[in-house]
Design a protein around this motif. Structure first.
Motif, short mmCIF file in Angstrom:
data_model
loop_
_atom_site.label_atom_id
_atom_site.label_comp_id
_atom_site.label_asym_id
_atom_site.label_seq_id
_atom_site.Cartn_x
_atom_site.Cartn_y
_atom_site.Cartn_z
N ALA A 73 48.61 -23.28 -62.73
CA ALA A 73 47.54 -23.84 -63.56
C ALA A 73 46.73 -22.71 -64.17
N VAL A 74 46.34 -22.90 -65.42
CA VAL A 74 45.54 -21.90 -66.14
C VAL A 74 44.16 -22.48 -66.43
N SER A 75 43.13 -21.76 -66.05
CA SER A 75 41.76 -22.19 -66.34
C SER A 75 41.46 -21.94 -67.81
N LEU A 76 40.84 -22.90 -68.45
CA LEU A 76 40.48 -22.78 -69.86
C LEU A 76 38.97 -22.71 -69.99
N ARG A 77 38.49 -21.76 -70.75
CA ARG A 77 37.05 -21.58 -70.93
C ARG A 77 36.72 -21.50 -72.41
N GLY A 78 35.44 -21.65 -72.71
CA GLY A 78 34.99 -21.51 -74.09
C GLY A 78 35.59 -22.55 -75.01
N ALA A 79 36.05 -22.12 -76.17
CA ALA A 79 36.58 -23.03 -77.18
C ALA A 79 37.85 -23.74 -76.73
N LYS A 80 38.56 -23.15 -75.75
CA LYS A 80 39.81 -23.76 -75.27
C LYS A 80 39.55 -24.92 -74.31
N ALA A 81 38.34 -25.01 -73.79
CA ALA A 81 37.99 -26.06 -72.84
C ALA A 81 37.61 -27.35 -73.59
N GLN A 82 38.63 -28.01 -74.13
CA GLN A 82 38.38 -29.23 -74.89
C GLN A 82 39.58 -30.16 -74.81
N THR A 83 39.34 -31.43 -75.11
CA THR A 83 40.42 -32.39 -75.11
C THR A 83 41.24 -32.27 -76.40
N THR A 84 42.46 -32.75 -76.33
CA THR A 84 43.33 -32.88 -77.50
C THR A 84 43.58 -34.38 -77.65
N PRO A 85 43.49 -34.93 -78.86
CA PRO A 85 43.71 -36.37 -79.04
C PRO A 85 45.02 -36.83 -78.40
N ILE A 86 44.97 -37.94 -77.69
CA ILE A 86 46.14 -38.42 -76.96
C ILE A 86 47.34 -38.66 -77.87
N SER A 87 47.09 -39.14 -79.08
CA SER A 87 48.20 -39.39 -80.01
C SER A 87 48.92 -38.09 -80.35
N LEU A 126 41.32 -46.04 -75.26
CA LEU A 126 42.37 -45.11 -74.85
C LEU A 126 43.68 -45.84 -74.58
N THR A 127 43.63 -46.95 -73.88
CA THR A 127 44.88 -47.67 -73.58
C THR A 127 45.53 -48.21 -74.85
N LYS A 128 44.71 -48.63 -75.81
CA LYS A 128 45.27 -49.12 -77.09
C LYS A 128 45.96 -48.00 -77.85
N ALA A 129 45.36 -46.81 -77.82
CA ALA A 129 45.95 -45.66 -78.52
C ALA A 129 47.29 -45.29 -77.90
N ILE A 130 47.37 -45.38 -76.57
CA ILE A 130 48.63 -45.07 -75.89
C ILE A 130 49.67 -46.16 -76.17
N ALA A 131 49.23 -47.41 -76.09
CA ALA A 131 50.12 -48.55 -76.34
C ALA A 131 50.70 -48.50 -77.75
N ALA A 132 49.91 -48.02 -78.70
CA ALA A 132 50.36 -47.95 -80.09
C ALA A 132 51.55 -47.01 -80.27
N THR A 133 51.73 -46.09 -79.32
CA THR A 133 52.86 -45.16 -79.39
C THR A 133 54.09 -45.70 -78.66
N GLY A 134 53.90 -46.82 -77.94
CA GLY A 134 55.01 -47.40 -77.19
C GLY A 134 55.29 -46.69 -75.88
N THR A 135 54.36 -45.85 -75.43
CA THR A 135 54.55 -45.07 -74.20
C THR A 135 53.98 -45.81 -72.99
N LYS A 136 54.72 -45.81 -71.89
CA LYS A 136 54.23 -46.42 -70.66
C LYS A 136 53.08 -45.60 -70.10
N CYS A 137 52.21 -46.26 -69.34
CA CYS A 137 51.08 -45.53 -68.77
C CYS A 137 50.65 -46.11 -67.43
#
Length: 216
Positions: A73-87, A126-137
């Protein structure tokens, strides 16, 4: 372990602070899924709520962490410590399953009341965004932790958020972490975050339960 139902699956794990420090679930859970033959990509962002995974959202002061496959695991700090859109993450990874580890950040332990409307908006978006891709969760709810501490966690509130999530995360399956231990059984460092041993127990329990979910 070719006999596992997880063997050969590509799994994307996203979560809050329970996934954001190297020895937390990004160690125990990730490693257990790997041992069972899954190809795993895990990302945790401190303080992240469900809706934060629909857009780029900066993490809290405790940062974030990411782990791919058998790498550390790599710790992320500063600008890298952010979410990426699930899609975007799903488009990149093309996972067979998205595993969400979240609940404590939305429980508002320090507030007198539980905001069902806000939590429903967070989870359903969040669940709707995942469901829209057809991916199980599958959605992993919070564990008991211990009462008090830095975040004011209480057993009645964690029971409330777990019950609410179980009824509102469809089409994702729900993994009820309260079944894995008794209240206070797993020691914490601040009421909410477990010790290293606790995260190993929790990670193994989630992995085992995920196999049971996949059998259904």
């Amino acid at each position: 372990m070719a006999s596992s139902l997880l063997a050969g699956l590509s799994i994307l794990v996203i979560g809050d602070s329970h996934m954001a420090t190297p020895y937390y679930l990004i160690d125990g859970l990730h490693s257990d899924l790997q041992r069972k033959g899954a190809n795993v990509h895990s990302i945790g962002v401190c303080g992240a709520n469900a809706g934060d995974w629909l857009k780029v959202t900066k993490g809290g002061s405790c940062g974030a962490a990411e782990r791919r496959g058998k790498d550390k695991a790599v710790s992320l700090r500063g600008a890298k410590a952010q979410t990426t859109p699930i899609s975007e993450l799903i488009k990149q990874d093309k996972p067979d399953l998205v595993l969400i580890v979240m609940g404590d950040t939305m429980a508002s332990y320090d507030k007198p009341s539980f905001s069902k409307t806000w939590v429903w908006q967070q989870t359903s978006s969040l669940t709707k965004a995942i469901a829209a891709t057809g991916t199980k969760c599958a959605w992993v709810g919070p564990n008991w932790g211990t009462e008090g501490g830095k975040y004011g966690k209480t057993y009645p509130r964690v029971k409330q958020i777990s019950s609410f999530l179980s009824a509102n995360v469809a089409p994702c399956s729900y993994i009820n972490s309260l079944k894995f231990s008794k209240p206070g059984q797993w020691a914490t460092t601040d009421g909410q975050h477990l010790t290293q041993q606790g995260y190993k127990h929790w990670g193994a329990a989630i992995s085992k339960e995920l196999e049971a979910v996949l059998k259904k």
